[in-house]
Structures are given as C-alpha cells and as structure tokens.
Motif scaffolding. Structure first.
Motif, short mmCIF file in Angstrom:
data_model
loop_
_atom_site.label_atom_id
_atom_site.label_comp_id
_atom_site.label_asym_id
_atom_site.label_seq_id
_atom_site.Cartn_x
_atom_site.Cartn_y
_atom_site.Cartn_z
N PRO A 53 0.93 -1.18 0.05
CA PRO A 53 0.25 -0.05 0.18
C PRO A 53 0.52 0.97 -0.30
O PRO A 53 2.02 1.45 0.51
N LYS A 54 0.18 2.57 -0.59
CA LYS A 54 0.96 3.69 -0.56
C LYS A 54 -0.30 5.05 0.07
O LYS A 54 -1.13 4.53 0.01
N MET A 55 0.28 6.31 -0.31
CA MET A 55 -0.14 7.21 0.61
C MET A 55 -0.29 7.03 1.77
O MET A 55 -0.38 6.40 2.79
N GLN A 56 -2.07 7.33 1.70
CA GLN A 56 -2.19 7.12 3.04
C GLN A 56 -2.86 5.73 3.47
O GLN A 56 -3.76 5.48 4.34
N HIS A 57 -2.37 4.87 2.75
CA HIS A 57 -3.08 3.94 3.10
C HIS A 57 -2.03 2.62 3.41
O HIS A 57 -1.44 1.60 3.96
N HIS A 58 -0.62 3.60 4.16
CA HIS A 58 1.46 3.17 4.69
C HIS A 58 0.87 2.37 5.24
O HIS A 58 0.00 2.48 6.73
N THR A 59 1.51 1.71 5.55
CA THR A 59 1.64 0.58 6.76
C THR A 59 2.97 -0.16 7.19
O THR A 59 4.13 0.95 6.46
N ALA A 60 3.58 -0.34 8.46
CA ALA A 60 4.56 -0.71 8.90
C ALA A 60 5.16 -1.13 7.64
O ALA A 60 6.95 -1.22 7.05
N ARG A 61 4.77 -2.29 7.08
CA ARG A 61 5.92 -3.32 6.04
C ARG A 61 6.59 -1.95 5.10
O ARG A 61 7.02 -1.96 4.76
N SER A 62 5.19 -1.41 4.47
CA SER A 62 5.28 -0.78 3.53
C SER A 62 6.84 0.28 3.41
O SER A 62 7.44 0.71 2.37
N THR A 63 6.40 0.70 4.72
CA THR A 63 7.35 1.76 5.42
C THR A 63 9.24 1.41 5.44
O THR A 63 9.80 1.84 4.81
N GLU A 64 8.42 -0.37 5.78
CA GLU A 64 9.66 -0.93 5.85
C GLU A 64 10.66 -1.16 4.94
O GLU A 64 12.07 -0.85 4.53
N TRP A 65 9.78 -2.06 3.61
CA TRP A 65 10.38 -1.36 2.66
C TRP A 65 11.04 -0.35 1.61
O TRP A 65 11.70 -0.41 0.90
N ILE A 66 10.23 0.41 2.02
CA ILE A 66 10.51 1.95 0.60
C ILE A 66 11.97 2.51 1.73
O ILE A 66 13.26 2.37 1.31
N ILE A 67 12.46 2.40 3.03
CA ILE A 67 13.79 2.56 3.93
C ILE A 67 14.58 1.75 3.12
O ILE A 67 15.80 1.75 2.89
N THR A 68 14.34 0.78 3.33
CA THR A 68 15.61 -0.61 3.14
C THR A 68 15.41 -0.76 1.60
O THR A 68 17.00 -0.83 0.34
N GLN A 69 14.74 -0.37 0.71
CA GLN A 69 15.11 -0.13 -0.79
C GLN A 69 15.98 0.66 -1.22
O GLN A 69 16.74 0.85 -2.63
#
Length: 198
Positions: A53-69
C-alpha cells in the motif's frame, strides 16, 4: 573528483512539492562539473508494483520496504561508481508518510513497531552530507493527473517537519520560491565541490 566516501544528499517532503525536480537540477549542475551522479527514486510506485500500500494506506511493512529499498538503491549507485548519490526520499520521509497515514486513518501503531522503524531510519542519518526538506505551498497548482487527498498531503508535510525538528536533525528547508530553490541548488553543488577538495 576524488573522495573516499560518496557524498549523499537526501530530500524529503510531501508529494508534489518539487523533490524530484530539485534533485534533477542538482544532478545537472554536478554532471556539468564532471561529477558522476547516481539518483534513487520512484520508491512509492515501486512499492505499489510490489503489492504494497502507499499514500494514506501506508503500513509498517510498506514503510520498512521503502526505507530498505532506498538503502539498497543507494548502495547499488555507489557500487556503480557514483561520487554523489541523490536520494529521492530520505529514510525519514517514509516515516513521515507512515505517521501521516496513521493519523489520517485515526489509527496508531504499537510502540515497539514505531521505535523499530525510527531506529531503522535513524541509522541512515550519519551517511547524509545534506538533507533537504521541501515545504508545502498549497497555492501551487498540482498536476491534475494526480488525485491527491489534500488533507493527507498536509499531514505528510506536518510530520516531515515535526520529525526533523523534534530530533534536531540538521536540514535545509526548500520553499516553492524560485530564489529558495536556486539557493539550495547552489548550496548543494558548493558542498559537493568543497567535500571533493577535502
């Protein structure tokens, strides 16, 4: 230009505030000086393509993916010989989007999850030579192809600057004013050239 450690410049800020355009301008100026530049980006779109998910649907998992990617992309740019790496979405940017999404949805995350993500983002801070934070100007027209929720956009801007100020993270603010942007481009190029002489 010869340097032992690549120079890293990160940008963060809410969507459609000129982050990518700013980095493109810095990249053009640096390339004109003969500097090899790598640029990371498109992390939100790539996360969505991966089913996150992105934008207002962001989760901890998507946040971690974006940081690590983002970190992986930066490492790859250095491995390919970049002397300067321009990071379109520094690690704290993903945190701000996550916190804004939680507030937007009226939710909260477990303290351990928040602390884990903050630690993950904070480990990247010593690597940045410069952090640039764009400032939302709602009087600037947004491309009509983007269906952005204005409330979420404001929340992201709020959380970006709250995170930076709360943790006293050194950064330069970039407004929509052309003089502000030109000044930041000059500062970034000057900093890179100065670092190269050290």
């Amino acid at each position: 230009m010869t340097t032992h450690q690549p120079i890293r410049i990160g940008v963060l800020g809410t969507h459609s505030t000129g982050k990518t355009t700013l980095l493109k301008r810095i990249e053009m100026e640096l390339r004109a000086e003969g500097i090899t530049v790598g640029r990371t980006g498109r992390l939100g779109k790539r996360a969505a393509a991966a089913g996150l998910p992105k934008m207002q649907h962001h989760t901890a998992r998507s946040t971690e993916w974006i940081i690590t990617q983002g970190v992986a992309d930066e490492i790859a740019a250095v491995a390919q010989g970049a002397e300067v790496v321009l990071l379109d979405r520094a690690a704290h940017d993903a945190l701000a989007y996550f916190h804004a999404a939680l507030e937007y949805r009226g939710e909260s995350a477990a303290r351990t999850e928040r602390e884990r993500l903050l630690t993950l983002a904070t480990t990247q801070l010593p690597k940045y030579h410069m952090l640039l934070a764009t400032v939302l100007d709602e009087s600037v027209t947004v491309d009509s192809r983007h269906d952005y929720d204005p409330r979420y956009r404001r929340l992201v801007d709020h959380h970006v600057h709250q995170l930076l100020d709360r943790d006293d993270i050194p950064h330069l603010r970039v407004t929509s004013d052309p003089d502000s942007q030109a000044h930041i481009v000059d500062e970034a190029v000057r900093s890179c050239m100065t670092e190269a002489l050290v």
